[in-house]
Motif scaffolding. Structure first.
Motif, PDB file in Angstrom:
ATOM      1  N   LEU A  30       0.802  -1.211   0.000  1.00 55.55           N
ATOM      2  CA  LEU A  30       0.000   0.000   0.000  1.00 55.55           C
ATOM      3  C   LEU A  30       0.842   1.271   0.000  1.00 55.55           C
ATOM      4  CD1 LEU A  30      -2.732  -1.021   2.602  1.00 55.55           C
ATOM      5  CD2 LEU A  30      -2.837  -1.184   0.116  1.00 55.55           C
ATOM      6  N   LEU A  31       2.128   1.159   0.365  1.00 55.24           N
ATOM      7  CA  LEU A  31       2.973   2.345   0.433  1.00 55.24           C
ATOM      8  C   LEU A  31       3.426   2.745  -0.966  1.00 55.24           C
ATOM      9  CD1 LEU A  31       5.159   1.390   3.516  1.00 55.24           C
ATOM     10  CD2 LEU A  31       3.166   2.879   3.460  1.00 55.24           C
ATOM     11  N   PRO A  32       3.295   4.008  -1.352  1.00 53.60           N
ATOM     12  CA  PRO A  32       3.734   4.441  -2.686  1.00 53.60           C
ATOM     13  C   PRO A  32       5.249   4.403  -2.798  1.00 53.60           C
ATOM     14  CG  PRO A  32       3.052   6.327  -1.382  1.00 53.60           C
ATOM     15  CD  PRO A  32       2.693   5.107  -0.581  1.00 53.60           C
ATOM     16  N   SER A  33       5.735   3.958  -3.931  1.00 53.39           N
ATOM     17  CA  SER A  33       7.183   3.899  -4.152  1.00 53.39           C
ATOM     18  C   SER A  33       7.667   5.223  -4.723  1.00 53.39           C
ATOM     19  CB  SER A  33       7.522   2.753  -5.110  1.00 53.39           C
ATOM     20  OG  SER A  33       6.823   2.917  -6.331  1.00 53.39           O
ATOM     21  N   PRO A  34       8.847   5.697  -4.320  1.00 57.49           N
ATOM     22  CA  PRO A  34       9.351   6.977  -4.828  1.00 57.49           C
ATOM     23  C   PRO A  34       9.587   6.930  -6.338  1.00 57.49           C
ATOM     24  CG  PRO A  34      10.561   6.264  -2.878  1.00 57.49           C
ATOM     25  CD  PRO A  34       9.700   5.110  -3.307  1.00 57.49           C
ATOM     26  N   ALA A  35       9.381   8.052  -6.979  1.00 58.20           N
ATOM     27  CA  ALA A  35       9.605   8.172  -8.420  1.00 58.20           C
ATOM     28  C   ALA A  35      10.957   8.807  -8.683  1.00 58.20           C
ATOM     29  CB  ALA A  35       8.484   8.993  -9.051  1.00 58.20           C
ATOM     30  N   ASN A  36      11.381   8.783  -9.967  1.00 59.03           N
ATOM     31  CA  ASN A  36      12.670   9.352 -10.347  1.00 59.03           C
ATOM     32  C   ASN A  36      12.596  10.854 -10.602  1.00 59.03           C
ATOM     33  OD1 ASN A  36      13.932   6.822 -10.266  1.00 59.03           O
ATOM     34  ND2 ASN A  36      13.222   6.337 -12.335  1.00 59.03           N
ATOM     35  N   ARG A  37      11.395  11.410 -10.621  1.00 59.99           N
ATOM     36  CA  ARG A  37      11.241  12.831 -10.905  1.00 59.99           C
ATOM     37  C   ARG A  37      11.457  13.660  -9.641  1.00 59.99           C
ATOM     38  NH1 ARG A  37       5.342  13.088 -13.197  1.00 59.99           N
ATOM     39  NH2 ARG A  37       5.094  11.717 -11.377  1.00 59.99           N
ATOM     40  N   TRP A  38      11.885  14.914  -9.838  1.00 57.83           N
ATOM     41  CA  TRP A  38      12.047  15.816  -8.717  1.00 57.83           C
ATOM     42  C   TRP A  38      10.695  16.182  -8.128  1.00 57.83           C
ATOM     43  CZ3 TRP A  38      16.353  16.837  -6.182  1.00 57.83           C
ATOM     44  CH2 TRP A  38      17.580  16.645  -6.809  1.00 57.83           C
ATOM     45  N   LEU A  39       9.734  16.493  -8.976  1.00 60.05           N
ATOM     46  CA  LEU A  39       8.405  16.880  -8.530  1.00 60.05           C
ATOM     47  C   LEU A  39       7.468  15.695  -8.660  1.00 60.05           C
ATOM     48  CD1 LEU A  39       8.100  20.421 -10.138  1.00 60.05           C
ATOM     49  CD2 LEU A  39       8.652  19.863  -7.763  1.00 60.05           C
ATOM     50  N   THR A  40       6.936  15.241  -7.550  1.00 58.69           N
ATOM     51  CA  THR A  40       6.014  14.104  -7.550  1.00 58.69           C
ATOM     52  C   THR A  40       4.675  14.573  -7.001  1.00 58.69           C
ATOM     53  OG1 THR A  40       6.826  13.474  -5.378  1.00 58.69           O
ATOM     54  CG2 THR A  40       7.905  12.462  -7.280  1.00 58.69           C
ATOM     55  N   ASN A  41       3.784  13.621  -6.758  1.00 59.38           N
ATOM     56  CA  ASN A  41       2.483  14.018  -6.206  1.00 59.38           C
ATOM     57  C   ASN A  41       2.593  14.367  -4.727  1.00 59.38           C
ATOM     58  OD1 ASN A  41       2.337  11.540  -4.682  1.00 59.38           O
ATOM     59  ND2 ASN A  41       1.816  10.511  -6.595  1.00 59.38           N
ATOM     60  N   ARG A  42       1.520  14.877  -4.175  1.00 59.42           N
ATOM     61  CA  ARG A  42       1.546  15.364  -2.798  1.00 59.42           C
ATOM     62  C   ARG A  42       1.730  14.240  -1.785  1.00 59.42           C
ATOM     63  NH1 ARG A  42      -3.399  19.834  -2.926  1.00 59.42           N
ATOM     64  NH2 ARG A  42      -2.439  21.201  -4.485  1.00 59.42           N
ATOM     65  N   LEU A  43       1.198  13.058  -2.103  1.00 58.66           N
ATOM     66  CA  LEU A  43       1.327  11.930  -1.180  1.00 58.66           C
ATOM     67  C   LEU A  43       2.785  11.533  -1.012  1.00 58.66           C
ATOM     68  CD1 LEU A  43       0.003   9.807   0.593  1.00 58.66           C
ATOM     69  CD2 LEU A  43      -0.295   8.375  -1.440  1.00 58.66           C
ATOM     70  N   LEU A  44       3.518  11.455  -2.126  1.00 62.61           N
ATOM     71  CA  LEU A  44       4.927  11.100  -2.043  1.00 62.61           C
ATOM     72  C   LEU A  44       5.736  12.195  -1.349  1.00 62.61           C
ATOM     73  CD1 LEU A  44       5.660   9.423  -5.497  1.00 62.61           C
ATOM     74  CD2 LEU A  44       5.730   8.367  -3.249  1.00 62.61           C
ATOM     75  N   SER A  45       5.382  13.445  -1.609  1.00 61.47           N
ATOM     76  CA  SER A  45       6.088  14.543  -0.941  1.00 61.47           C
ATOM     77  C   SER A  45       5.846  14.507   0.565  1.00 61.47           C
ATOM     78  CB  SER A  45       5.627  15.878  -1.518  1.00 61.47           C
ATOM     79  OG  SER A  45       5.883  15.949  -2.906  1.00 61.47           O
ATOM     80  N   LEU A  46       4.598  14.245   0.965  1.00 67.84           N
ATOM     81  CA  LEU A  46       4.278  14.145   2.390  1.00 67.84           C
ATOM     82  C   LEU A  46       4.986  12.958   3.028  1.00 67.84           C
ATOM     83  CD1 LEU A  46       2.584  15.244   4.748  1.00 67.84           C
ATOM     84  CD2 LEU A  46       0.745  13.708   4.015  1.00 67.84           C
ATOM     85  N   GLN A  47       5.006  11.835   2.315  1.00 64.23           N
ATOM     86  CA  GLN A  47       5.687  10.655   2.840  1.00 64.23           C
ATOM     87  C   GLN A  47       7.179  10.911   2.996  1.00 64.23           C
ATOM     88  OE1 GLN A  47       4.900   6.790   0.917  1.00 64.23           O
ATOM     89  NE2 GLN A  47       7.104   6.487   0.854  1.00 64.23           N
ATOM     90  N   GLY A  48       7.799  11.528   2.000  1.00 65.42           N
ATOM     91  CA  GLY A  48       9.229  11.821   2.082  1.00 65.42           C
ATOM     92  C   GLY A  48       9.554  12.801   3.199  1.00 65.42           C
TER      93      GLY A  48
END
Length: 227
Positions: A30-48
């Motif tokens: 269920l956990l989103p995997s990080p992407a290779n882009r600098w700008l990702t969606n808000r969920l990944l930014s919050l998780q990071g």
């Protein structure tokens, strides 16, 4: 009634196969995997942002030798939070209400911290058993007390997590049953108990996150004593 209350803590079985393994493995998917882009969606930014802040706070009091544990502690923290929160959903099973699972997590990690301390700084680790300046008559008693306090640490870790989650689930179950029974008889009282149930559910969400944090924080404190 007793059976119906505690049936929710029994490991679910399908065709003779225990489904606790599915409940343990599901949170990772269920956990989103990080992407290779600098700008990702808000969920990944919050998780990071959450993982980065937690890791920084966790390794700050540790010596550089303990920083290699950051990945393990952060993964364990996210994993426990996910399992605890998923267990609050209807028709789900919470693996962390099982003492066997919590002890299976606590004992190996606690033992690893003790072994690291005995290997890297045995004199400092053994000094915890006998403080400097202890009277001769108190030496055997203090050694026994410190030994018991050392070996009771993993038990305290596992029991704390199990007891807090189990108590919260039981309270939610009892108040939900009371609301269901009182609604056709006394709707006004049922509304009050329903409001109490909502507040208790919010409290249990906080407890689920806090207990995961406390579990990992205590492990980091045990590591801090031995690194």
């Amino acid at each position: 009634m007793t059976l119906s209350l505690f049936n929710q803590f029994a490991s679910p079985v399908l065709l003779g196969i225990p489904l606790i393994a599915l409940a343990i493995l599901l949170p990772w998917t269920l956990l989103p995997s990080p992407a290779n882009r600098w700008l990702t969606n808000r969920l990944l930014s919050l998780q990071g942002s959450f993982i980065g802040g937690f890791t920084k706070q966790l390794v700050l009091p540790l010596n550089p030798g303990g920083h290699k544990w950051a990945l393990l502690f952060t993964s364990l923290m996210v994993y426990l939070i996910t399992i605890n929160l998923l267990g609050l959903l209807p028709y789900t099973f919470t693996p962390t209400t099982q003492l066997s699972l919590n002890m299976g997590l606590a004992i190996p990690l606690w033992l690893a911290t003790v072994i690291i301390g005995m290997r890297n700084q045995p004199t400092h680790s053994l000094a915890h058993f006998l403080p400097e300046g202890t009277p001769t008559l108190l030496i055997p008693v203090l050694v026994i007390i410190e030994t018991i306090s050392l070996f009771i640490r993993p038990l305290a870790l596992g029991v704390r997590l199990t007891a807090n989650l189990t108590a919260g689930h039981l309270l939610i179950h009892l108040i939900a049953m009371a609301t269901n029974v009182l609604f056709p008889l006394m709707p006004s009282v049922a509304i009050l108990t329903g409001t109490l149930l909502l507040l208790l559910t919010l409290l249990e969400i906080a407890v689920a996150m806090i207990q995961a944090y406390v579990f990992v924080l205590l492990l980091s404190l045990y590591l801090q004593e031995n690194v």
